[in-house]
Write a protein that holds these residues in place. Structure first.
Motif, PDB file in Angstrom:
ATOM      1  N   PHE A 156       0.685  -1.210  -0.163  1.00  0.00           N
ATOM      2  CA  PHE A 156      -0.054   0.030  -0.097  1.00  0.00           C
ATOM      3  C   PHE A 156       0.643   1.212  -0.060  1.00  0.00           C
ATOM      4  N   GLN A 157       1.887   1.157   0.631  1.00  0.00           N
ATOM      5  CA  GLN A 157       2.850   2.392   0.783  1.00  0.00           C
ATOM      6  C   GLN A 157       3.661   2.557  -0.584  1.00  0.00           C
ATOM      7  N   HIS A 158       3.590   1.538  -1.627  1.00  0.00           N
ATOM      8  CA  HIS A 158       4.404   1.686  -2.640  1.00  0.00           C
ATOM      9  C   HIS A 158       3.549   1.731  -3.872  1.00  0.00           C
ATOM     10  N   GLN A 159       2.656   2.967  -4.204  1.00  0.00           N
ATOM     11  CA  GLN A 159       1.986   3.396  -5.080  1.00  0.00           C
ATOM     12  C   GLN A 159       2.310   4.427  -6.030  1.00  0.00           C
ATOM     13  N   VAL A 160       2.382   4.210  -7.404  1.00  0.00           N
ATOM     14  CA  VAL A 160       2.827   5.320  -8.255  1.00  0.00           C
ATOM     15  C   VAL A 160       1.668   5.717  -9.329  1.00  0.00           C
ATOM     16  N   GLU A 161       1.542   6.799  -9.287  1.00  0.00           N
ATOM     17  CA  GLU A 161       0.520   7.506 -10.156  1.00  0.00           C
ATOM     18  C   GLU A 161       1.213   7.799 -11.303  1.00  0.00           C
ATOM     19  N   MET A 162       0.688   7.654 -12.540  1.00  0.00           N
ATOM     20  CA  MET A 162       1.135   7.886 -13.764  1.00  0.00           C
ATOM     21  C   MET A 162       0.117   8.789 -14.521  1.00  0.00           C
ATOM     22  N   PRO A 163       0.414   9.700 -15.277  1.00  0.00           N
ATOM     23  CA  PRO A 163      -0.294  10.572 -16.128  1.00  0.00           C
ATOM     24  C   PRO A 163      -0.983   9.485 -17.301  1.00  0.00           C
ATOM     25  N   ALA A 164      -2.147   9.969 -17.803  1.00  0.00           N
ATOM     26  CA  ALA A 164      -2.710   9.561 -18.852  1.00  0.00           C
ATOM     27  C   ALA A 164      -2.049   9.625 -20.034  1.00  0.00           C
ATOM     28  N   MET A 165      -1.479   8.796 -20.686  1.00  0.00           N
ATOM     29  CA  MET A 165      -0.687   9.020 -21.905  1.00  0.00           C
ATOM     30  C   MET A 165      -1.401   8.262 -23.186  1.00  0.00           C
ATOM     31  N   GLY A 166      -2.125   7.353 -22.952  1.00  0.00           N
ATOM     32  CA  GLY A 166      -2.672   6.798 -24.188  1.00  0.00           C
ATOM     33  C   GLY A 166      -1.930   6.253 -25.192  1.00  0.00           C
ATOM     34  N   LEU A 167      -0.904   5.719 -24.733  1.00  0.00           N
ATOM     35  CA  LEU A 167       0.162   4.895 -25.366  1.00  0.00           C
ATOM     36  C   LEU A 167      -0.086   3.443 -25.351  1.00  0.00           C
ATOM     37  N   SER A 168       0.025   2.561 -26.370  1.00  0.00           N
ATOM     38  CA  SER A 168       0.200   1.356 -26.143  1.00  0.00           C
ATOM     39  C   SER A 168       0.943   0.463 -27.380  1.00  0.00           C
ATOM     40  N   SER A 169       1.705  -0.533 -27.034  1.00  0.00           N
ATOM     41  CA  SER A 169       2.503  -1.148 -28.154  1.00  0.00           C
ATOM     42  C   SER A 169       1.528  -1.786 -29.058  1.00  0.00           C
ATOM     43  N   THR A 170       0.246  -2.268 -28.742  1.00  0.00           N
ATOM     44  CA  THR A 170      -0.764  -2.445 -29.870  1.00  0.00           C
ATOM     45  C   THR A 170      -0.923  -1.594 -30.862  1.00  0.00           C
ATOM     46  N   GLU A 171      -1.191  -0.420 -30.416  1.00  0.00           N
ATOM     47  CA  GLU A 171      -1.450   0.626 -31.024  1.00  0.00           C
ATOM     48  C   GLU A 171      -0.369   1.218 -31.924  1.00  0.00           C
ATOM     49  N   ILE A 172       0.729   1.071 -31.627  1.00  0.00           N
ATOM     50  CA  ILE A 172       1.884   1.489 -32.248  1.00  0.00           C
ATOM     51  C   ILE A 172       1.892   0.392 -33.279  1.00  0.00           C
ATOM     52  N   ARG A 173       2.045  -0.953 -33.134  1.00  0.00           N
ATOM     53  CA  ARG A 173       2.012  -2.049 -34.223  1.00  0.00           C
ATOM     54  C   ARG A 173       0.911  -1.622 -35.308  1.00  0.00           C
ATOM     55  N   ARG A 174      -0.291  -1.481 -34.836  1.00  0.00           N
ATOM     56  CA  ARG A 174      -1.292  -1.334 -35.774  1.00  0.00           C
ATOM     57  C   ARG A 174      -0.960   0.036 -36.667  1.00  0.00           C
ATOM     58  N   ARG A 175      -0.595   1.305 -36.234  1.00  0.00           N
ATOM     59  CA  ARG A 175      -0.160   2.342 -36.786  1.00  0.00           C
ATOM     60  C   ARG A 175       0.727   1.888 -38.020  1.00  0.00           C
ATOM     61  N   VAL A 176       1.862   1.214 -37.590  1.00  0.00           N
ATOM     62  CA  VAL A 176       3.049   0.662 -38.419  1.00  0.00           C
ATOM     63  C   VAL A 176       2.513  -0.101 -39.470  1.00  0.00           C
ATOM     64  N   GLY A 177       1.392  -0.847 -39.299  1.00  0.00           N
ATOM     65  CA  GLY A 177       1.133  -1.897 -40.331  1.00  0.00           C
ATOM     66  C   GLY A 177       0.252  -0.935 -41.191  1.00  0.00           C
ATOM     67  N   ASP A 178      -0.583   0.104 -40.739  1.00  0.00           N
ATOM     68  CA  ASP A 178      -1.435   0.952 -41.467  1.00  0.00           C
ATOM     69  C   ASP A 178      -0.608   1.902 -42.237  1.00  0.00           C
ATOM     70  N   GLY A 179       0.598   2.006 -41.916  1.00  0.00           N
ATOM     71  CA  GLY A 179       1.488   3.114 -42.909  1.00  0.00           C
ATOM     72  C   GLY A 179       1.347   4.344 -42.060  1.00  0.00           C
ATOM     73  N   LEU A 180       1.020   4.581 -40.894  1.00  0.00           N
ATOM     74  CA  LEU A 180       0.707   5.804 -40.298  1.00  0.00           C
ATOM     75  C   LEU A 180       2.061   6.162 -39.373  1.00  0.00           C
ATOM     76  N   SER A 181       2.294   7.204 -39.121  1.00  0.00           N
ATOM     77  CA  SER A 181       3.370   7.813 -38.261  1.00  0.00           C
ATOM     78  C   SER A 181       3.301   7.341 -36.865  1.00  0.00           C
ATOM     79  N   ILE A 182       4.451   6.937 -36.261  1.00  0.00           N
ATOM     80  CA  ILE A 182       4.556   6.771 -34.755  1.00  0.00           C
ATOM     81  C   ILE A 182       5.432   7.733 -33.976  1.00  0.00           C
ATOM     82  N   ARG A 183       5.842   8.784 -34.712  1.00  0.00           N
ATOM     83  CA  ARG A 183       6.598   9.920 -34.150  1.00  0.00           C
ATOM     84  C   ARG A 183       6.217  10.365 -32.976  1.00  0.00           C
ATOM     85  N   TYR A 184       6.963  10.378 -32.024  1.00  0.00           N
ATOM     86  CA  TYR A 184       6.614  10.862 -30.538  1.00  0.00           C
ATOM     87  C   TYR A 184       5.977   9.856 -29.713  1.00  0.00           C
ATOM     88  N   MET A 185       5.837   8.549 -30.199  1.00  0.00           N
ATOM     89  CA  MET A 185       5.095   7.619 -29.311  1.00  0.00           C
ATOM     90  C   MET A 185       6.263   6.710 -28.653  1.00  0.00           C
TER      91      MET A 185
END
Length: 202
Positions: A156-185
């Motif tokens: 309980f004492q070791h919890q870390v909060e992350m900002p919502a970034m909306g990034l996923s490896s699945t999305e990167i793979r999909r974008r590459v497959g669709d010929g879209l940019s992954i810049r800044y991801m």
């Protein structure tokens, strides 16, 4: 030494992975965070992964120059299905003096009781739960019947909060497959590696 262990497929690694490692390092006062790419995760059997050495090379590019981040090839070199308890035992044998911290997404906490030898997992390492900003604190009662209360208190004492970034490896793979940019991801070096090796193309 306070050693953070960060497991995953990292297929590919992206900025949310890197920020998670850095936030955990800072907030939990970790001396080092070790990325441990999996060979065959128990929950993803049958899922086709990019070869382990390739994922490790991308990780190496992503963390280059950060002295507190490193990579273990233990699971990839071992091959097959790897369970967290086996990886933790290996880390304990390699670093008997280290205090181990296992980084875990808060959304996976409910499944932790179903893990192989979960009691041993919770003895070998302090679980660090990572949650997105605005999400309620995780409920540790699912572990109440499995481990001592003092271990739950430590988690309980070791919890870390992350900002919502909306990034996923699945999305990167999909974008590459669709010929879209992954810049800044993902770091530019990883982006160029994916391009040079024609990864994730349909």
């Amino acid at each position: 030494m306070r050693l953070g262990l960060f497991g995953g497929t990292f297929d590919p690694v992206h900025y949310a992975h890197l920020l998670l490692a850095e936030r955990c390092r800072e907030q939990c006062r970790l001396d080092r965070v070790v990325f441990i790419p999996s060979a065959v995760p128990p929950h993803k059997r049958g899922h086709e992964l990019t070869p382990g050495p390739t994922r490790i090379e991308m990780l190496q590019l992503a963390i280059a120059g950060h002295e507190h981040l490193t990579i273990s090839d233990f699971e990839v070199a071992r091959g097959g299905v790897n369970y967290t308890v086996d990886t933790l035992r290996h880390c304990r044998s390699q670093k008997p003096e280290a205090e181990l911290f296992f980084l875990l997404g808060a959304d996976m906490l409910h499944d932790l009781p179903n893990w192989r030898e979960v009691e041993t997992v919770c003895q070998l390492a302090t679980i660090v739960t990572v949650r997105r900003a605005g999400v309620p604190e995780p409920d540790f009662t699912c572990l109440a019947s499995l481990i001592p209360s003092n271990r739950i208190d430590a988690f309980f004492q070791h919890q870390v909060e992350m900002p919502a970034m909306g990034l996923s490896s699945t999305e990167i793979r999909r974008r590459v497959g669709d010929g879209l940019s992954i810049r800044y991801m993902t770091p530019r070096a990883v982006e160029k590696y994916i391009e040079a090796h024609s990864l994730y193309r349909v």
